[in-house]
Scaffold this motif. Structure first.
Motif, PDB file in Angstrom:
ATOM      1  N   ILE A  22       0.832  -1.207   0.000  1.00 16.36           N
ATOM      2  CA  ILE A  22       0.000   0.000   0.000  1.00 16.36           C
ATOM      3  C   ILE A  22       0.867   1.258   0.000  1.00 16.36           C
ATOM      4  CG2 ILE A  22      -1.688   1.329   1.329  1.00 16.36           C
ATOM      5  CD1 ILE A  22      -2.866  -1.097  -0.018  1.00 16.36           C
ATOM      6  N   ASP A  60      -3.371   2.292  -3.862  1.00 17.88           N
ATOM      7  CA  ASP A  60      -4.073   2.859  -2.712  1.00 17.88           C
ATOM      8  C   ASP A  60      -4.873   1.801  -1.947  1.00 17.88           C
ATOM      9  OD1 ASP A  60      -3.220   5.496  -3.178  1.00 17.88           O
ATOM     10  OD2 ASP A  60      -4.792   5.782  -4.674  1.00 17.88           O
ATOM     11  N   ASN A  61      -5.307   0.748  -2.639  1.00 20.21           N
ATOM     12  CA  ASN A  61      -6.137  -0.271  -2.008  1.00 20.21           C
ATOM     13  C   ASN A  61      -6.042  -1.572  -2.810  1.00 20.21           C
ATOM     14  OD1 ASN A  61      -8.162  -0.156  -4.192  1.00 20.21           O
ATOM     15  ND2 ASN A  61      -8.685   1.840  -3.316  1.00 20.21           N
ATOM     16  N   SER A  89      -9.988  -5.914   3.846  1.00 16.71           N
ATOM     17  CA  SER A  89      -8.852  -5.394   3.079  1.00 16.71           C
ATOM     18  C   SER A  89      -7.678  -5.127   4.019  1.00 16.71           C
ATOM     19  CB  SER A  89      -9.257  -4.101   2.371  1.00 16.71           C
ATOM     20  OG  SER A  89     -10.266  -4.318   1.423  1.00 16.71           O
ATOM     21  N   PRO A  90      -6.438  -4.961   3.469  1.00 16.84           N
ATOM     22  CA  PRO A  90      -6.084  -5.042   2.052  1.00 16.84           C
ATOM     23  C   PRO A  90      -5.565  -6.437   1.696  1.00 16.84           C
ATOM     24  CG  PRO A  90      -4.257  -4.085   3.275  1.00 16.84           C
ATOM     25  CD  PRO A  90      -5.320  -4.460   4.288  1.00 16.84           C
TER      26      PRO A  90
END
Length: 400
Positions: free
Chosen positions: A334, A345-346, A371-372
């Protein structure tokens, strides 16, 4: 279009199907794509099961059956529950649907009223929350992070239960993580449920036979007989018997619930395919030795994928107990930028960039509620898995 139902605004299309569809489209367009999104074995349906289906066609067994399954299949399911799970069900307590998904959907449609809550441990199979929403209920998602082995703790379950709770949906071994609950771990959860008699249990045991390294499968009503009268024990022939396209799922539960599910099904699809039902009879009653043979291949593939993904920069991949998925964390990726200039970003961005830059299709973790991460299905050839994991390693090594 204004004439469409507002209910559609509560749900989204299945992300796993979307990934498989996109991968197929890219392949058709000439791209070199390895698809690791599909949740189905690459093994063919065993010959004796296919033969039973062919024999049913030749014998003219191609007419309507009872709406929720023919007597021969219900009897085979009763025998299976008794033999493998120590659960006594009568045929009147059995429902057979067009795949496991219809069984779960029927049960939710038959029981949920507006405002009813359904506890869903995350990561979860992508369809659980949306089926709850379609049925008018409210999903209550309990995040079970990598630190707990992706398992819900008794304290988490206790905290999630309210007077509005109607169901707990329970899945072991899990899709998407492959995590399973030991008998002791499950007993700790059922002890909580015993204290809350208004909460029912919907088990998704579809991966029951795909268990490795001595992991012993168990199901809630087996571990805690006191839950028998408020448990719907769901299963099917899709995964262990390599029969995904035959579309046969089933469940055992209280007569009143099963009757309500039959009413729903009688006004939607009516009976599952008669030919598939006869094949399922043979699957449940016939030889089972091929399951262990297939599991040997799954363990080999699992170990290959876990080793290679843990060698990738920024990934952490736990070893699953069963099913045919791994659910690695991308926490270490990330904030970095890919070779193609995409900022990670994700996990959805990660998965899209991986597909575009390296031609590997995986399902992003947000689709499963945690997540992630991303999900890899290792139900494909060793060669494809080696190449895919090499590409993932290269993708991660290029991140800056």
């Amino acid at each position: 279009m204004t004439f469409l139902s507002a209910t559609l605004d509560r749900v989204k299309p299945s992300p796993t199907i979307a990934v498989s569809t996109l991968a197929a489209e890219l392949k058709a367009a000439g791209r070199d794509v390895i698809g690791l999104g599909a949740g189905e074995p690459d093994f063919d349906t065993p010959e004796h099961i296919k033969a039973a289906g062919k024999a049913a066609i030749d014998a003219g067994k191609t007419k309507y059956t009872a709406p929720d399954g023919m007597p021969e299949l219900k009897r085979a399911i009763c025998d299976k529950f008794k033999r493998e799970n120590g659960l006594d069900y009568a045929p009147s307590q059995i429902s057979v649907g067009t795949g496991g998904k219809q069984i779960l959907y029927n049960a939710l449609m038959a029981t949920l009223n507006p405002g009813d809550e359904v506890i869903i441990p995350a990561p979860y199979w992508v369809s659980y929350p949306d089926m709850v929403l379609l049925a008018g209920g409210e999903p209550v998602v309990v995040e079970c992070p990598i630190e707990t082995g992706f398992r819900m703790t008794p304290d988490q379950l206790e905290a999630a239960i309210t007077p509005k709770t109607k169901w707990l949906i329970f899945n072991s071994p899990s899709n998407p993580t492959g995590a399973g609950y030991t008998r002791d771990q499950l007993k700790a959860l059922t002890d909580v449920l015993i204290r809350h008699p208004h909460v029912w249990v919907m088990t998704d045991d579809m991966y029951e036979h795909l268990a490795y390294d001595g992991f012993e499968f168990c199901t809630p009503a087996e571990v805690e007989p006191g839950l028998y009268d408020r448990t719907l024990t769901c299963n099917g022939v899709s995964k262990a018997y390599a029969m995904t396209g035959w579309r046969i799922g089933y469940a055992g539960g209280p007569v009143e619930l099963i009757s309500a599910m039959r009413k729903i099904q009688s006004q939607s699809t009516s009976n599952p395919c008669s030919i598939s039902q006869w094949a399922a009879v043979e699957a449940l009653n016939g030889p089972q030795d091929f399951i262990a043979e297939n599991n040997t291949a799954f363990v080999r593939r699992r170990d290959l994928v876990v080793k290679m993904l843990n060698a990738a920069d920024g990934l952490e991949c736990p070893v699953p107990d069963g099913a045919f998925y791994v659910y690695p964390s991308i926490k270490g990726c990330i904030g970095k930028t890919s070779a193609g200039g995409v900022k990670i970003d994700n996990d959805e961005v990660f998965a899209k960039a991986l597909l575009e830059e390296k031609g590997v299709a995986v399902v992003f973790g947000a689709a499963f509620g945690l997540s992630p991460n991303f999900r890899v299905s290792y139900a494909t050839s060793d060669e494809a898995l080696k190449e895919a994991c090499t590409r993932i390693q290269d993708f991660c090594a290029d991140l800056r």
